[in-house]
Design a protein around this motif. Sequence first.
Motif, PDB file in Angstrom:
ATOM      1  N   ASP A   1       0.926  -1.197  -0.082  1.00 26.41           N
ATOM      2  CA  ASP A   1       0.030  -0.007  -0.048  1.00 26.41           C
ATOM      3  C   ASP A   1       1.031   1.410  -0.044  1.00 26.41           C
ATOM      4  O   ASP A   1       0.384   1.971  -0.642  1.00 26.41           O
ATOM      5  CB  ASP A   1      -0.856   0.104   1.083  1.00 26.41           C
ATOM      6  N   LEU A   2       1.947   1.245   0.766  1.00 28.29           N
ATOM      7  CA  LEU A   2       2.744   2.567   1.118  1.00 28.29           C
ATOM      8  C   LEU A   2       3.892   2.624   0.078  1.00 28.29           C
ATOM      9  O   LEU A   2       4.729   3.792  -0.137  1.00 28.29           O
ATOM     10  CB  LEU A   2       3.288   2.580   2.596  1.00 28.29           C
ATOM     11  N   GLY A   3       4.187   1.534  -0.665  1.00 26.50           N
ATOM     12  CA  GLY A   3       5.306   1.298  -1.694  1.00 26.50           C
ATOM     13  C   GLY A   3       6.545   1.378  -0.858  1.00 26.50           C
ATOM     14  O   GLY A   3       6.609   0.932   0.101  1.00 26.50           O
ATOM     15  N   TRP A   4       7.764   2.144  -1.648  1.00 26.14           N
ATOM     16  CA  TRP A   4       8.956   2.162  -0.947  1.00 26.14           C
ATOM     17  C   TRP A   4       8.874   2.647   0.409  1.00 26.14           C
ATOM     18  O   TRP A   4       9.794   2.620   1.457  1.00 26.14           O
ATOM     19  CB  TRP A   4      10.180   2.723  -1.814  1.00 26.14           C
TER      20      TRP A   4
ATOM     21  N   GLY B   1       7.191  -9.583 -13.727  1.00 28.72           N
ATOM     22  CA  GLY B   1       7.680  -9.087 -12.278  1.00 28.72           C
ATOM     23  C   GLY B   1       7.289  -7.631 -11.926  1.00 28.72           C
ATOM     24  O   GLY B   1       6.850  -6.890 -12.796  1.00 28.72           O
ATOM     25  N   GLU B   2       7.262  -7.463 -10.553  1.00 28.87           N
ATOM     26  CA  GLU B   2       7.001  -6.201  -9.833  1.00 28.87           C
ATOM     27  C   GLU B   2       8.115  -5.649  -9.540  1.00 28.87           C
ATOM     28  O   GLU B   2       8.982  -5.944  -9.096  1.00 28.87           O
ATOM     29  CB  GLU B   2       6.107  -6.669  -8.663  1.00 28.87           C
ATOM     30  N   ASP B   3       8.151  -4.317 -10.007  1.00 32.57           N
ATOM     31  CA  ASP B   3       9.609  -3.446  -9.701  1.00 32.57           C
ATOM     32  C   ASP B   3       9.301  -2.447  -9.928  1.00 32.57           C
ATOM     33  O   ASP B   3       7.802  -1.690  -9.509  1.00 32.57           O
ATOM     34  CB  ASP B   3      10.440  -3.866 -10.821  1.00 32.57           C
ATOM     35  N   SER B   4      10.155  -1.358 -10.222  1.00 31.30           N
ATOM     36  CA  SER B   4       9.853   0.141 -10.289  1.00 31.30           C
ATOM     37  C   SER B   4       9.038   0.835 -11.333  1.00 31.30           C
ATOM     38  O   SER B   4       8.674   1.847 -11.103  1.00 31.30           O
ATOM     39  CB  SER B   4      11.335   0.770 -10.347  1.00 31.30           C
ATOM     40  N   ARG B   5       8.458  -0.038 -12.131  1.00 29.33           N
ATOM     41  CA  ARG B   5       7.563   0.289 -13.002  1.00 29.33           C
ATOM     42  C   ARG B   5       6.068   0.631 -12.104  1.00 29.33           C
ATOM     43  O   ARG B   5       5.379   1.358 -12.474  1.00 29.33           O
ATOM     44  CB  ARG B   5       7.428  -0.716 -14.052  1.00 29.33           C
ATOM     45  N   ARG B   6       6.003  -0.019 -11.198  1.00 28.67           N
ATOM     46  CA  ARG B   6       4.770  -0.233 -10.138  1.00 28.67           C
ATOM     47  C   ARG B   6       5.098   0.919  -9.065  1.00 28.67           C
ATOM     48  O   ARG B   6       4.005   1.688  -8.944  1.00 28.67           O
ATOM     49  CB  ARG B   6       4.556  -1.265  -9.859  1.00 28.67           C
ATOM     50  N   HIS B   7       6.106   0.495  -8.539  1.00 28.53           N
ATOM     51  CA  HIS B   7       6.603   1.291  -7.149  1.00 28.53           C
ATOM     52  C   HIS B   7       7.468   2.765  -7.022  1.00 28.53           C
ATOM     53  O   HIS B   7       7.499   3.213  -6.221  1.00 28.53           O
ATOM     54  CB  HIS B   7       7.067   0.335  -6.152  1.00 28.53           C
ATOM     55  N   GLY B   8       7.790   2.829  -8.651  1.00 25.12           N
ATOM     56  CA  GLY B   8       8.722   4.140  -8.738  1.00 25.12           C
ATOM     57  C   GLY B   8      10.143   3.560  -8.214  1.00 25.12           C
ATOM     58  O   GLY B   8      10.445   2.517  -7.914  1.00 25.12           O
ATOM     59  N   PRO B   9      10.990   4.685  -8.336  1.00 27.15           N
ATOM     60  CA  PRO B   9      12.492   4.585  -8.023  1.00 27.15           C
ATOM     61  C   PRO B   9      12.522   4.195  -6.540  1.00 27.15           C
ATOM     62  O   PRO B   9      11.981   4.642  -5.594  1.00 27.15           O
ATOM     63  CB  PRO B   9      13.207   5.910  -8.053  1.00 27.15           C
ATOM     64  N   CYS B  10      13.403   2.936  -6.179  1.00 25.59           N
ATOM     65  CA  CYS B  10      13.889   2.532  -4.944  1.00 25.59           C
ATOM     66  C   CYS B  10      14.612   3.314  -4.285  1.00 25.59           C
ATOM     67  O   CYS B  10      15.904   3.925  -4.625  1.00 25.59           O
ATOM     68  CB  CYS B  10      14.361   1.038  -5.181  1.00 25.59           C
ATOM     69  N   PRO B  11      14.471   3.817  -2.776  1.00 24.65           N
ATOM     70  CA  PRO B  11      15.525   4.812  -2.399  1.00 24.65           C
ATOM     71  C   PRO B  11      16.703   3.755  -1.919  1.00 24.65           C
ATOM     72  O   PRO B  11      16.515   2.602  -1.576  1.00 24.65           O
ATOM     73  CB  PRO B  11      14.679   4.837  -1.100  1.00 24.65           C
ATOM     74  N   GLU B  12      17.669   4.408  -1.844  1.00 25.56           N
ATOM     75  CA  GLU B  12      18.897   3.802  -1.492  1.00 25.56           C
ATOM     76  C   GLU B  12      18.937   3.056  -0.231  1.00 25.56           C
ATOM     77  O   GLU B  12      19.448   2.065   0.120  1.00 25.56           O
ATOM     78  CB  GLU B  12      20.250   4.809  -1.810  1.00 25.56           C
ATOM     79  N   ALA B  13      18.250   3.295   0.850  1.00 28.81           N
ATOM     80  CA  ALA B  13      18.193   3.031   2.098  1.00 28.81           C
ATOM     81  C   ALA B  13      17.761   1.535   2.027  1.00 28.81           C
ATOM     82  O   ALA B  13      17.821   0.679   2.930  1.00 28.81           O
ATOM     83  CB  ALA B  13      17.380   3.967   2.996  1.00 28.81           C
TER      84      ALA B  13
END
Length: 141
Positions: free
Chosen positions: A72-75, A119-131
């Motif tokens: 629900d909240l993404g990254w 697969g599920e990835d940044s196309r759905r959740h946006g860029p991933c934070p480095e943390a």
Amino acid sequence: MTSSDWFLPLALILAVALMAESVRQLRRRWVLVKVEGVSMEPALRDGHEVLAKRTRRIATGDIVVVAAPDPDLGWAGAKRAKAPWWVKRVAAGPGEPMPGLDGPVPQGHYFLLSDNPAGEDSRRHGPCPEAAVFGTMIREF
């Protein structure tokens, strides 16, 4: 009791404490993750395991282990201690163009893709934070 009577128990306690600390340090730097699903096929198959090492030297094309985003909240909801691990490929790093989208990857983020388009990835959740990135894959088992 003489001082020599205390030496063996004290040495044993010290050895156990050092081993426990060594294991703790290894677990902070290395992680073994089981690949689940088909998102990384054909490179990695369901059931395979990958060994990843904590690092901040991440390059485009690397396979990384990241804390999975919250559904629900993404990254923003990815908590390393509680989230399962994901295995994904870095498609673009900070400042590089995001594949299939306008604009560059924001600083402190990575654009992650599955090798398999399903697969599920940044196309759905946006860029991933480095943390949320644990580190890079070193070896597959």
